[in-house]
Design an enzyme around this catalytic site. Structure first.
Site, PDB file in Angstrom:
ATOM      1  N   ASP A   1     -15.628 -52.395  28.171  1.00  0.00           N
ATOM      2  CA  ASP A   1     -16.901 -53.079  28.402  1.00  0.00           C
ATOM      3  C   ASP A   1     -16.917 -54.353  27.550  1.00  0.00           C
ATOM      4  OD1 ASP A   1     -19.939 -52.361  29.483  1.00  0.00           O
ATOM      5  OD2 ASP A   1     -19.907 -53.678  27.724  1.00  0.00           O
ATOM      6  N   LEU A   2     -17.229 -55.493  28.193  1.00  0.00           N
ATOM      7  CA  LEU A   2     -17.268 -56.753  27.456  1.00  0.00           C
ATOM      8  C   LEU A   2     -18.483 -56.778  26.544  1.00  0.00           C
ATOM      9  CD1 LEU A   2     -16.295 -59.336  30.225  1.00  0.00           C
ATOM     10  CD2 LEU A   2     -14.812 -58.047  28.683  1.00  0.00           C
TER      11      LEU A   2
ATOM     12  N   ASP B   1     -19.819 -55.749  33.893  1.00  0.00           N
ATOM     13  CA  ASP B   1     -18.755 -56.190  32.988  1.00  0.00           C
ATOM     14  C   ASP B   1     -17.887 -55.015  32.550  1.00  0.00           C
ATOM     15  OD1 ASP B   1     -20.727 -54.967  31.527  1.00  0.00           O
ATOM     16  OD2 ASP B   1     -20.603 -56.301  29.812  1.00  0.00           O
TER      17      ASP B   1
END
Length: 440
Positions: free
Chosen positions: A301-302, A344
């Site tokens: 996950d960004l 994301d």
């Protein structure tokens, strides 16, 4: 041997030749007719055209277009007839109600006929019943080329063959395979068919089957062209001849492949989507069970992705996601799977690891190589990501369990300062279950 030669007196020598022309015309799948000008009376119609409109090849002769098709149809096609009388080639698709009440969809080609002095003396009518294609392939109909003209003008390849030996071929077929007429005549059909289709083609010819089937032809350049084939059997003077109509279906195949690709891939990054991931992951886990191997799931996950969207706009966010997707694909092995789950979130499947620590080594590599800053619209955008790791079989036996546990471990990485990775442990499950979206 083609009907477009019928009006040439040099090609009408003898009853035998006329019989063969009539036999050919009545064997092709298209509906064919010729109307003279200025009376618009029918001078020729093959059996299919005549019977399609409720006539016979004999009773239709001398009838005007209006008489042949009836008042209802005339009101619809009148403008098209006027156009072809004016010297224009016309092509259109319409519904037609047969005398028995059945509704069919037909593709009509109206082709002006000029003599040697370029005086228009009539018009050819070429009709193809496309009801089945219209119903089954509505989404890709515009990408397909169907029959526009007969013989020289058609976009469909037509060949005549005798016991599998080519005896004649129209220009469209010559263009399709890249060979001239002389290079085709006298050669075996199978010389132009890929090996994978040779048995199928042979079976259809030997069984004298007349239903449509798919195969391919080999172009002179060596490339294979997918085609749809209809082979009509024509008994003649105690022997058997065949007329084969070949339609190039490259556009349809390309469209089908594109639809299949988009059904299994993310539209933005072109990475495999969740549907593809679950199918592939199931196969990977099944193989690992047989080999008693290990598989690692990296849930990525960004960090602070929402800030990028809010400050630079969604387009910048899309650019960033595509950059990260490309970096992830390059950073892992070809046998590994990189997927975008949504927002994301990305997921990497390491298909075969020796020890649990191998997954940590890969995660460290990803954090170092994938998180270099990205330049978007002149702005240097920093990249950070948190990774949660679960390992088969100790952290779960099913794809759903492994992804859920890697998701929980990712939350633990977020809580541990972000920009790091964490392995799953049962205490991770105390964190809330994560769902697709921009977590930041």
């Amino acid at each position: 041997m083609f009907l477009t030669d019928m009006t040439d007196p040099e090609n009408q020598a003898g009853d035998s030749h006329d019989s063969l022309l009539r036999l050919i015309a009545d064997s092709v799948p298209a509906l064919i007719a010729h109307y003279e000008l200025p009376t618009l009376k029918c001078q020729f119609a093959n059996r299919r055209y005549a019977e399609y409109n409720g006539w016979t090849p004999q009773t239709i002769l001398g009838k005007t277009v209006r008489e042949v098709i009836g008042e209802a149809a005339w009101k619809v096609i009148g403008p098209h007839v006027e156009a072809v009388v004016g010297g224009k080639t016309v092509k259109y698709v319409r519904e037609q109600t047969l005398p028995g009440g059945e509704v069919r969809v037909i593709e009509v080609n109206l082709i002006p006929h000029f003599d040697d002095a370029r005086t228009q003396i009539g018009a050819f009518v070429l009709i193809n019943d496309i009801t089945a294609q219209w119903q089954a392939e509505r989404a890709i109909r515009d990408s397909e080329e169907r029959m526009r003209k007969f013989a020289e003008a058609t976009h469909e390849g037509i060949m005549f063959h005798h016991h599998g030996v080519i005896t004649d071929a129209n220009p469209a077929l010559q263009r399709l395979v890249g060979y001239s007429h002389d290079e085709l005549v006298g050669r075996q059909i199978l010389e132009f068919i890929p090996k994978v289709y040779q048995q199928t083609v042979s079976n259809y010819i030997e069984a004298e089957r007349e239903d449509r089937y798919e195969a391919a032809v080999i172009h002179k350049s060596g490339r294979e062209i997918p085609v749809e084939v209809v082979d009509k059997t024509m008994p003649f003077k105690g022997d058997v001849y065949h007329l084969a109509v070949l339609s190039d279906i490259s556009a349809r195949k390309a469209a089908q492949e594109r639809l299949e690709f988009m059904a299994l891939h993310d539209t933005l990054t072109q990475l495999p989507n969740r549907l593809y991931l679950m199918d592939r992951l199931g196969n990977i886990l099944a193989m690992a069970r047989r080999r008693q191997g290990s598989v690692a799931i990296l849930f990525i996950d960004l960090d602070n992705f929402k800030v990028v969207n809010d400050s630079l706009g969604h387009h910048a966010g899309d650019v960033l996601l595509c950059q990260i997707a490309n970096r992830l694909k390059v950073a892992v092995r070809e046998a590994d799977v990189v997927s975008r789950l949504g927002g994301d979130e990305f997921l990497v499947v390491l298909s075969d690891i020796v020890t649990r620590n191998d997954a940590g080594v890969v995660a460290t590599h990803l954090i170092k190589t994938v998180t270099a800053a990205v330049t978007i619209g002149g702005h240097q955008v920093p990249v950070s990501m948190s990774i949660g790791i679960s390992v088969f079989p100790e952290d779960g036996e099913t794809a759903d369990d492994l992804i859920r546990h890697a998701d929980a471990a990712m939350y633990h990485a977020k809580d541990s300062g972000r920009g790091n990775y964490q392995f799953f442990s049962p205490r991770n499950m105390s964190a809330p279950v994560h769902h697709s979206g921009q977590t930041g």
